[in-house]
Scaffold this motif. Structure first.
Motif, PDB file in Angstrom:
ATOM      1  N   LYS A 235     -25.769 -99.568 -85.280  1.00 23.50           N
ATOM      2  CA  LYS A 235     -25.688-100.103 -83.785  1.00 23.50           C
ATOM      3  C   LYS A 235     -24.349-100.868 -83.643  1.00 23.50           C
ATOM      4  O   LYS A 235     -23.719-101.926 -84.573  1.00 23.50           O
ATOM      5  CB  LYS A 235     -26.678-100.917 -83.377  1.00 23.50           C
ATOM      6  CG  LYS A 235     -27.975-100.292 -83.416  1.00 23.50           C
ATOM      7  CD  LYS A 235     -29.048-101.257 -83.009  1.00 23.50           C
ATOM      8  CE  LYS A 235     -30.510-100.368 -83.166  1.00 23.50           C
ATOM      9  NZ  LYS A 235     -31.552-101.204 -83.593  1.00 23.50           N
ATOM     10  N   ALA A 236     -23.471-100.529 -82.856  1.00 19.15           N
ATOM     11  CA  ALA A 236     -22.213-101.475 -82.454  1.00 19.15           C
ATOM     12  C   ALA A 236     -22.001-101.623 -80.740  1.00 19.15           C
ATOM     13  O   ALA A 236     -22.697-100.990 -80.023  1.00 19.15           O
ATOM     14  CB  ALA A 236     -21.175-100.570 -82.925  1.00 19.15           C
TER      15      ALA A 236
ATOM     16  N   ARG B 299     -24.527 -96.128 -80.833  1.00 16.80           N
ATOM     17  CA  ARG B 299     -25.279 -95.979 -82.000  1.00 16.80           C
ATOM     18  C   ARG B 299     -24.315 -94.772 -82.814  1.00 16.80           C
ATOM     19  O   ARG B 299     -24.280 -93.884 -82.195  1.00 16.80           O
ATOM     20  CB  ARG B 299     -26.552 -95.408 -81.489  1.00 16.80           C
ATOM     21  CG  ARG B 299     -27.520 -95.442 -82.802  1.00 16.80           C
ATOM     22  CD  ARG B 299     -29.009 -95.302 -82.476  1.00 16.80           C
ATOM     23  NE  ARG B 299     -29.212 -94.023 -81.636  1.00 16.80           N
ATOM     24  CZ  ARG B 299     -29.463 -92.861 -82.166  1.00 16.80           C
ATOM     25  NH1 ARG B 299     -29.318 -92.621 -83.385  1.00 16.80           N
ATOM     26  NH2 ARG B 299     -29.495 -91.800 -81.191  1.00 16.80           N
TER      27      ARG B 299
ATOM     28  N   ARG C  90     -17.040 -99.396 -87.775  1.00 12.09           N
ATOM     29  CA  ARG C  90     -15.960-100.298 -87.109  1.00 12.09           C
ATOM     30  C   ARG C  90     -14.832 -99.387 -86.912  1.00 12.09           C
ATOM     31  O   ARG C  90     -13.991 -99.528 -85.971  1.00 12.09           O
ATOM     32  CB  ARG C  90     -15.556-101.468 -87.862  1.00 12.09           C
ATOM     33  CG  ARG C  90     -14.484-102.367 -87.392  1.00 12.09           C
ATOM     34  CD  ARG C  90     -14.020-103.397 -88.227  1.00 12.09           C
ATOM     35  NE  ARG C  90     -13.227-104.253 -87.567  1.00 12.09           N
ATOM     36  CZ  ARG C  90     -13.243-105.192 -86.307  1.00 12.09           C
ATOM     37  NH1 ARG C  90     -14.416-105.383 -85.983  1.00 12.09           N
ATOM     38  NH2 ARG C  90     -12.190-105.635 -85.963  1.00 12.09           N
TER      39      ARG C  90
ATOM     40  N   LEU D 239     -18.810-105.809 -82.275  1.00 14.13           N
ATOM     41  CA  LEU D 239     -19.822-106.470 -82.828  1.00 14.13           C
ATOM     42  C   LEU D 239     -20.570-104.957 -83.532  1.00 14.13           C
ATOM     43  O   LEU D 239     -20.722-104.227 -83.063  1.00 14.13           O
ATOM     44  CB  LEU D 239     -20.797-106.994 -82.050  1.00 14.13           C
ATOM     45  CG  LEU D 239     -20.550-108.266 -81.259  1.00 14.13           C
ATOM     46  CD1 LEU D 239     -21.560-108.597 -80.270  1.00 14.13           C
ATOM     47  CD2 LEU D 239     -20.343-109.329 -82.140  1.00 14.13           C
ATOM     48  N   VAL D 240     -20.749-105.261 -85.033  1.00 12.33           N
ATOM     49  CA  VAL D 240     -21.152-103.881 -85.688  1.00 12.33           C
ATOM     50  C   VAL D 240     -22.426-104.426 -86.363  1.00 12.33           C
ATOM     51  O   VAL D 240     -22.396-105.694 -87.432  1.00 12.33           O
ATOM     52  CB  VAL D 240     -20.449-103.413 -86.545  1.00 12.33           C
ATOM     53  CG1 VAL D 240     -20.916-102.105 -87.656  1.00 12.33           C
ATOM     54  CG2 VAL D 240     -18.851-103.027 -85.843  1.00 12.33           C
ATOM     55  N   ASP D 241     -23.783-103.894 -86.404  1.00  4.28           N
ATOM     56  CA  ASP D 241     -24.730-104.062 -87.124  1.00  4.28           C
ATOM     57  C   ASP D 241     -25.285-102.906 -87.635  1.00  4.28           C
ATOM     58  O   ASP D 241     -26.058-102.200 -87.069  1.00  4.28           O
ATOM     59  CB  ASP D 241     -25.681-104.921 -86.280  1.00  4.28           C
ATOM     60  CG  ASP D 241     -27.036-105.268 -87.118  1.00  4.28           C
ATOM     61  OD1 ASP D 241     -27.071-105.087 -88.104  1.00  4.28           O
ATOM     62  OD2 ASP D 241     -28.167-105.740 -86.313  1.00  4.28           O
ATOM     63  N   GLY D 242     -24.931-102.396 -88.561  1.00  6.97           N
ATOM     64  CA  GLY D 242     -25.628-101.005 -89.427  1.00  6.97           C
ATOM     65  C   GLY D 242     -25.083 -99.850 -88.268  1.00  6.97           C
ATOM     66  O   GLY D 242     -24.012 -99.759 -88.087  1.00  6.97           O
TER      67      GLY D 242
END
Length: 123
Positions: free
Chosen positions: A73-74, A99, A4, A68-71
């Protein structure tokens, strides 16, 4: 920096026209699929490309709307407003995928409406 924070800096540096620090966010072996510029590999290639960014637009703002952040990946949704040196205006909605590995952007792809960029002959 976490993912982020990297996204926040990505837009902060772009909007400040600080392309050197913007490039510092990317990994040495970065890969970018940029909708207008094409496929770009390597940080030095990216740095070379970005040297001309300051003359390409009189005004350049890419304001983030949502992250949007998922590990590692964003994604970021943003609104781009720009003015060419000749005064043509560009307004476009943008979606970027990232990534992030070891605190650096390893891969990025962007997607936006290309019609507004036709005023510059880039669409």
């Amino acid at each position: 920096m976490d993912a982020r924070q990297i996204l926040e800096k990505y837009y902060e540096y772009a909007n400040a026209g600080d392309w050197d620090r913007w490039c510092d966010l990317f990994a040495e072996d970065q890969v970018m699929d940029e909708q207008l510029a094409g496929h770009i590999e390597g940080l030095e290639v990216l740095r070379s490309m970005m040297k001309g960014m300051g003359t390409m637009y009189r005004v350049f703002r890419n304001e983030p709307v949502h992250f949007l952040v998922d590990g590692e990946k964003a994604a970021a949704v943003s609104h781009l407003s720009a003015v060419s040196p000749a005064g043509e205006t560009i307004e476009a909605e943008v979606m970027n995928f990232f990534r992030i590995v070891d605190g650096k952007i390893a891969y990025m792809a962007n997607y936006h409406d290309t019609v507004p960029f036709q005023v510059l002959g880039q669409g």
